[in-house]
Design an enzyme around this catalytic site. Structure first.
Site, PDB file in Angstrom:
ATOM      1  N   TRP A 152       0.799  -1.222   0.000  1.00 50.97           N
ATOM      2  CA  TRP A 152       0.000   0.000   0.000  1.00 50.97           C
ATOM      3  C   TRP A 152       0.837   1.280   0.000  1.00 50.97           C
ATOM      4  O   TRP A 152       0.293   2.357  -0.212  1.00 50.97           O
ATOM      5  CB  TRP A 152      -0.925   0.039   1.210  1.00 50.97           C
ATOM      6  CG  TRP A 152      -0.284  -0.355   2.517  1.00 50.97           C
ATOM      7  CD1 TRP A 152      -0.403  -1.559   3.145  1.00 50.97           C
ATOM      8  CD2 TRP A 152       0.582   0.435   3.343  1.00 50.97           C
ATOM      9  NE1 TRP A 152       0.332  -1.572   4.318  1.00 50.97           N
ATOM     10  CE2 TRP A 152       0.945  -0.362   4.470  1.00 50.97           C
ATOM     11  CE3 TRP A 152       1.087   1.736   3.259  1.00 50.97           C
ATOM     12  CZ2 TRP A 152       1.790   0.105   5.473  1.00 50.97           C
ATOM     13  CZ3 TRP A 152       1.935   2.207   4.259  1.00 50.97           C
ATOM     14  CH2 TRP A 152       2.270   1.395   5.358  1.00 50.97           C
ATOM     15  N   ASN A 153       2.143   1.221   0.263  1.00 53.77           N
ATOM     16  CA  ASN A 153       2.879   2.478   0.440  1.00 53.77           C
ATOM     17  C   ASN A 153       3.110   3.227  -0.873  1.00 53.77           C
ATOM     18  O   ASN A 153       3.176   4.451  -0.885  1.00 53.77           O
ATOM     19  CB  ASN A 153       4.205   2.228   1.167  1.00 53.77           C
ATOM     20  CG  ASN A 153       5.128   1.295   0.417  1.00 53.77           C
ATOM     21  OD1 ASN A 153       4.677   0.403  -0.309  1.00 53.77           O
ATOM     22  ND2 ASN A 153       6.419   1.474   0.592  1.00 53.77           N
ATOM     23  N   LYS A 176      -2.684  -9.030  -7.227  1.00 57.68           N
ATOM     24  CA  LYS A 176      -3.404  -8.878  -5.962  1.00 57.68           C
ATOM     25  C   LYS A 176      -2.874  -7.584  -5.348  1.00 57.68           C
ATOM     26  O   LYS A 176      -1.793  -7.546  -4.777  1.00 57.68           O
ATOM     27  CB  LYS A 176      -3.164 -10.090  -5.060  1.00 57.68           C
ATOM     28  CG  LYS A 176      -4.064 -10.121  -3.814  1.00 57.68           C
ATOM     29  CD  LYS A 176      -3.515  -9.205  -2.757  1.00 57.68           C
ATOM     30  CE  LYS A 176      -4.427  -9.103  -1.565  1.00 57.68           C
ATOM     31  NZ  LYS A 176      -4.019  -7.969  -0.682  1.00 57.68           N
ATOM     32  N   GLU A 179      -5.877  -3.792  -0.415  1.00 60.60           N
ATOM     33  CA  GLU A 179      -7.250  -3.379  -0.153  1.00 60.60           C
ATOM     34  C   GLU A 179      -7.308  -1.954   0.397  1.00 60.60           C
ATOM     35  O   GLU A 179      -8.310  -1.263   0.217  1.00 60.60           O
ATOM     36  CB  GLU A 179      -7.911  -4.341   0.845  1.00 60.60           C
ATOM     37  CG  GLU A 179      -8.129  -5.745   0.313  1.00 60.60           C
ATOM     38  CD  GLU A 179      -6.828  -6.526   0.150  1.00 60.60           C
ATOM     39  OE1 GLU A 179      -6.749  -7.334  -0.792  1.00 60.60           O
ATOM     40  OE2 GLU A 179      -5.895  -6.308   0.972  1.00 60.60           O
ATOM     41  N   GLU A 251      10.888  -8.667  -2.899  1.00 61.46           N
ATOM     42  CA  GLU A 251      11.433  -7.367  -2.465  1.00 61.46           C
ATOM     43  C   GLU A 251      10.848  -7.119  -1.085  1.00 61.46           C
ATOM     44  O   GLU A 251       9.686  -6.738  -0.938  1.00 61.46           O
ATOM     45  CB  GLU A 251      11.038  -6.277  -3.457  1.00 61.46           C
ATOM     46  CG  GLU A 251      11.902  -5.026  -3.333  1.00 61.46           C
ATOM     47  CD  GLU A 251      11.251  -3.937  -2.508  1.00 61.46           C
ATOM     48  OE1 GLU A 251      11.603  -3.840  -1.320  1.00 61.46           O
ATOM     49  OE2 GLU A 251      10.422  -3.201  -3.044  1.00 61.46           O
ATOM     50  N   CYS A 285      10.408   1.450   1.813  1.00 61.40           N
ATOM     51  CA  CYS A 285      11.252   0.304   2.164  1.00 61.40           C
ATOM     52  C   CYS A 285      12.728   0.672   2.206  1.00 61.40           C
ATOM     53  O   CYS A 285      13.510   0.023   2.916  1.00 61.40           O
ATOM     54  CB  CYS A 285      11.013  -0.850   1.202  1.00 61.40           C
ATOM     55  SG  CYS A 285      11.272  -0.433  -0.539  1.00 61.40           S
ATOM     56  N   GLU A 382      12.315  -2.612  11.684  1.00 60.72           N
ATOM     57  CA  GLU A 382      12.084  -1.569  10.684  1.00 60.72           C
ATOM     58  C   GLU A 382      10.965  -0.643  11.152  1.00 60.72           C
ATOM     59  O   GLU A 382       9.837  -1.094  11.380  1.00 60.72           O
ATOM     60  CB  GLU A 382      11.706  -2.196   9.343  1.00 60.72           C
ATOM     61  CG  GLU A 382      11.480  -1.172   8.235  1.00 60.72           C
ATOM     62  CD  GLU A 382      11.090  -1.825   6.919  1.00 60.72           C
ATOM     63  OE1 GLU A 382      11.242  -1.157   5.876  1.00 60.72           O
ATOM     64  OE2 GLU A 382      10.639  -2.984   6.930  1.00 60.72           O
TER      65      GLU A 382
END
Length: 479
Positions: A152-153, A176, A179, A251, A285, A382
């Site tokens: 989503w980012n 996919k 959402e 990734e 990321c 993270e």
């Protein structure tokens, strides 16, 4: 602008899920429901499997120049709709409108670059060592239908990277998408469809992530898995892909170290790190997160960096002048509270931020912590948010050892005026991406991926396309 509901896209048709179920899309700025997204059931996935098989037969048989023209036209469609798509991204994901516009433009450039690379997928001839009338050839064919899972980012960029590489290779996909941010991926589907992409070549589904991934990865029609997301989920999918002998590219998460030597240009380092750290509210990321600064300049860097962080305007991404938007979901706010509280309890000093904003939405102040110990959670998990942890070090070798201590190896940064140190960082830092004396500026022409627990394979560069190709060895004797 009214935020739209999103349906599934299967075999060139927009449709509700088989059972008519939906999921809410929630605004990260207000906490209110924006709209609904259709939820796929197994019956929908079966239809997508049939569609992607048919789509692959059509797409892989087309001339490369035909595929190129469709992809380039789709890239132009993205550019023409950039303002509209950018607003969708800001509404559903939270990043500032300026950043969202940059994401759309970069996504169009990425798709266009892959379109042109589709014309440069070459095999080779190999001289025979047995007879003059034997011709040895290496040909590269698309691997087959692909299941792509995106986060989503960066709701548009992350999909485009996978779709672009797969289409360039001649593959078809079931995507996919997240959402939480469904509208931007849906706009990519519209652009591709209007550009003339045959039905079934790219399909879009939403729903229960565990159900969809387990079903698609195991299905015999799917021949390649590509995933961007957390290391924990990536390991599960990689294990499942291995069980079914599916090729996979992963990734995964990072925890990017920043090494700042005492001879570094501190103004440059501060400017570059502010830009990289707080872009997309730190939900990147490759976001710099572990700042290892040589002792002689550690306090000066921390002071300048924290002062700049305090000046950043935190607001709804749609508000003019906003520099840091909300976190994408409440989970990230809880994570910031946890990491900040733990660091302070272990003796760190709070220089900036450190709390949520007293307003609706998932807003967290840009936070800078100084003298963070190595055993603090912030130096081991993270953060994926606007949190920077600074640790002084005495010798460059110590910093390199600390940078390599964690199992992550996605991105790293270094600042120095020394050619000796630069060379040392290049040779010794265990990271798939390294930026020296500059902020993170990924380029589609360059491979994008990590080492160690940060995954394998690439989402950019010619290396990405290779992941969707099978090299076949053919020998032919003429009599």
């Amino acid at each position: 602008m009214t935020y739209p509901g999103t349906q599934l896209f299967i075999a060139g048709q927009w449709r509700a899920g088989a059972k008519g179920k939906t999921l809410d899309v929630v605004s990260p700025s207000s906490g209110k429901v924006l709209a609904q997204v259709a939820r796929a059931e197994i019956a929908d996935l079966d239809d997508a499997i049939v569609a992607v098989g048919t789509g692959f037969s059509i797409w892989s048989s087309m001339l490369a120049i035909e595929r190129n023209r469709i992809m380039r036209k789709a890239a132009e469609q993205l550019r023409e709709r950039a303002a509209f798509i950018a607003e969708l991204i800001t509404q559903e994901q939270g990043k500032t409108l300026t950043e969202a516009m940059g994401e759309v433009r970069a996504s169009a450039d990425t798709l266009e670059w892959y379109a042109d690379e589709s014309l440069r997928i070459y095999g080779r001839l190999v001289p025979s060592r047995v007879a003059a009338n034997v011709r040895n050839m290496v040909v590269k064919d698309p691997i087959g239908p692909v299941a792509a899972f995106t986060p989503w980012n960066y709701p548009l960029t992350q999909v485009v990277r996978k779709v672009g590489a797969a289409l360039a290779a001649g593959c078809a996909l079931i995507v996919k998408a997240p959402e939480e941010t469904p509208a931007a991926p849906a706009e990519l589907m519209r652009a591709l469809q209007e550009a003339g992409l045959p039905d079934g070549v790219v399909n879009l589904v939403f729903g229960d992530p565990a159900q969809i991934s387990s079903y698609l990865v195991a299905h015999p029609v799917i021949r390649k898995i590509t995933f961007t997301g957390s290391t924990a989920v990536g390991k599960q999918l990689a294990a499942l892909a291995g069980q079914y002998m599916k090729r996979a590219s992963m990734e995964l998460g990072g925890h990017a170290p920043v090494l700042i030597a005492e001879d570094a240009d501190l103004d440059l380092a501060v400017d570059a790190c502010i830009a990289a750290k707080f872009r997309n509210s730190g939900q990147v990321c490759v976001s710099p997160s572990r700042f290892l600064v040589q002792s002689r300049v550690a306090s000066a860097f921390a002071e300048r960096f924290s002062e700049r962080a305090k000046q950043l305007k935190v607001d709804d991404g749609m508000v003019a002048g906003s520099q840091v938007g909300p976190l994408s979901n409440p989970r990230r706010v809880l994570a910031m509270k946890k990491l900040t509280g733990d660091a302070l309890a272990r003796g760190a000093t709070l220089l900036a931020g450190g709390k949520a904003l007293d307003r609706p939405g998932n807003f967290w102040e840009p936070t800078v912590l100084f003298n963070v110990p190595a055993d603090a959670l912030a130096f081991n998990e993270e953060p994926f948010g606007p949190l920077a942890s600074v640790m002084p070090f005495d010798h460059v070798e110590q910093a390199i050892e600390e940078a390599n201590r964690l199992p992550y190896g996605l991105a790293a940064y270094a600042f120095t005026s020394s050619l000796k140190y630069s060379d040392l960082f290049i040779r010794r830092l265990q990271a798939g991406l390294l930026w020296i004396n500059m902020p993170s500026i990924p380029a589609v022409e360059m491979p994008f991926g990590g080492v160690k627990d940060s995954g394998y394979g690439s989402d950019c560069g010619p290396e990405a396309i290779e992941g969707y190709l099978v090299a076949r060895s053919i020998s032919m004797c003429s009599h």
